[in-house]
Design an enzyme around this catalytic site. Structure first.
Site, PDB file in Angstrom:
ATOM      1  N   GLU A  57      -2.691  -7.459   7.911  1.00 22.00           N
ATOM      2  CA  GLU A  57      -1.360  -7.291   8.492  1.00 22.00           C
ATOM      3  C   GLU A  57      -1.259  -8.030   9.827  1.00 22.00           C
ATOM      4  O   GLU A  57      -2.278  -8.397  10.448  1.00 22.00           O
ATOM      5  CB  GLU A  57      -1.066  -5.796   8.679  1.00 22.00           C
ATOM      6  CG  GLU A  57       0.336  -5.453   9.145  1.00 22.00           C
ATOM      7  CD  GLU A  57       1.433  -5.965   8.217  1.00 22.00           C
ATOM      8  OE1 GLU A  57       1.477  -7.188   7.957  1.00 22.00           O
ATOM      9  OE2 GLU A  57       2.271  -5.156   7.787  1.00 22.00           O
TER      10      GLU A  57
ATOM     11  N   HIS B  94       0.822  -1.204   0.000  1.00 22.14           N
ATOM     12  CA  HIS B  94       0.000   0.000   0.000  1.00 22.14           C
ATOM     13  C   HIS B  94       0.863   1.264   0.000  1.00 22.14           C
ATOM     14  O   HIS B  94       2.039   1.241   0.373  1.00 22.14           O
ATOM     15  CB  HIS B  94      -0.943   0.012   1.204  1.00 22.14           C
ATOM     16  CG  HIS B  94      -0.246   0.072   2.543  1.00 22.14           C
ATOM     17  ND1 HIS B  94       0.345   1.211   3.051  1.00 22.14           N
ATOM     18  CD2 HIS B  94      -0.040  -0.896   3.479  1.00 22.14           C
ATOM     19  CE1 HIS B  94       0.864   0.972   4.228  1.00 22.14           C
ATOM     20  NE2 HIS B  94       0.657  -0.311   4.517  1.00 22.14           N
TER      21      HIS B  94
END
Length: 321
Positions: free
Chosen positions: A198, A124
């Site tokens: 994550e 990202h």
């Protein structure tokens, strides 16, 4: 390099960029399809008529075996024989990469796949907590910054000429927003996977790195220097990442299509890179992935991956920025 002809039907297309070739003078006429048994490559000519000696031919399609037994398609065509009657001289190689990576790595899938795949992995863009130097982990309070949005747009531009069959992304906001920007204008599915979330860093999440280092020196040191044994109240986040990364690979590679995009986070990307290359959690910090960095794997039909590129960031520096 000479080779006898062999059928090349039913082989997946790996490249369609026209490339010019010079034909040896002793080859006056020939069928408009050349085949090399050794390389497993079939080349279709632009024109379906006899080729005049020493003319130039525009190659419009290359097919290469991807069945695991004749895994090629990433090598140069320099020196490929023309139906065993001479050598075709290339003005430039197709890729100059590996010819065969069969058994170079362990399979990522429990059973063979119907076709080989290319998987493009993207981290990202820069987030608000990246800018502030905070521990992010699985927290959803960190959002994509203005710089991060621009980075995602530059990833989109750099991939605009590639056709993807599907995009997979983490549902956590900073990755989700990045994926939406990168995937903008495409009609094929954008799928969110929990296996791409994550690592959960528990009470460390949201703390400044400097605060975590000061308040929990041993825990912070273990996170940075001994990821295999890093644990929070008996939970081993990096070890858990390895199990999750393996599941993510299976989910992604089970999807239909030949080219797949993945947008997620740094730690899970490290785990995916390492699991693909046969590295354990102790090597967690042996690879790095920058914000909006792009990595690429080629996976043959046996499910065996080959790392083709790692952490590409040139697209972030267009116009000298």
């Amino acid at each position: 390099m000479n080779s006898s002809p062999a059928p090349a039907q039913n082989l997946p297309r790996v490249m369609t960029t026209p490339v010019a070739y010079s034909v040896p003078s002793h080859v006056a006429t020939m069928n408009p399809k050349f085949t090399s048994t050794l390389w497993g490559i079939s080349i279709g000519c632009e024109k379906a008529q006899p080729i005049v000696s020493n003319c130039r031919v525009s190659v419009t399609g290359v097919r290469a075996a991807a069945d695991g037994s004749r895994e090629v398609g990433f090598g140069t065509t320099k020196g490929v024989a023309l139906n065993g009657n001479g050598t075709m001289v290339t003005e430039r190689p197709f890729t100059g990469g590996a010819i065969d990576f069969r058994r170079a790595t362990a399979p990522l899938t429990p059973k063979p796949m119907e076709n080989a795949k290319t998987v493009v992995l993207v981290r990202h863009g820069l987030s608000s907590w990246n800018e502030e130097g905070r521990v992010q982990g699985s927290s959803d309070k960190s959002v994509l910054s203005d710089v991060g949005k621009l980075q995602a747009i530059r990833v989109r531009d750099s991939l605009s000429q590639l056709d993807f069959d599907r995009c997979f992304a983490s549902p956590i906001t900073r990755a989700k927003t990045s994926a939406e920007l990168i995937w903008e204008g495409r009609e094929k599915p954008l799928v969110y996977l929990d296996t791409l979330r994550e690592a959960n860093l528990h009470f460390l999440e949201g703390m400044l790195n400097s605060e975590a280092r000061e308040q929990y020196p041993e825990l912070f040191r273990s996170w940075r220097e001994d990821p295999l044994n890093f644990n929070v109240n008996g939970v081993y986040p990096v070890v858990e990442l390895w199990a999750k990364a393996k599941l993510a690979w299976e989910e992604i590679l089970s999807a239909p299509g030949e080219r797949l995009l993945v947008v997620t986070h740094k730690s899970i990307l490290r785990a995916m890179l390492c699991t693909a290359l046969g590295l354990g959690p102790d090597r967690f910090r042996g690879v790095d992935v920058h914000n909006a960095g792009v990595s690429t794997f080629t996976v043959n039909t046996r499910g065996e991956p080959m790392l083709a590129s790692l952490n590409r960031t040139a697209h972030l520096h267009v116009d000298g920025q």
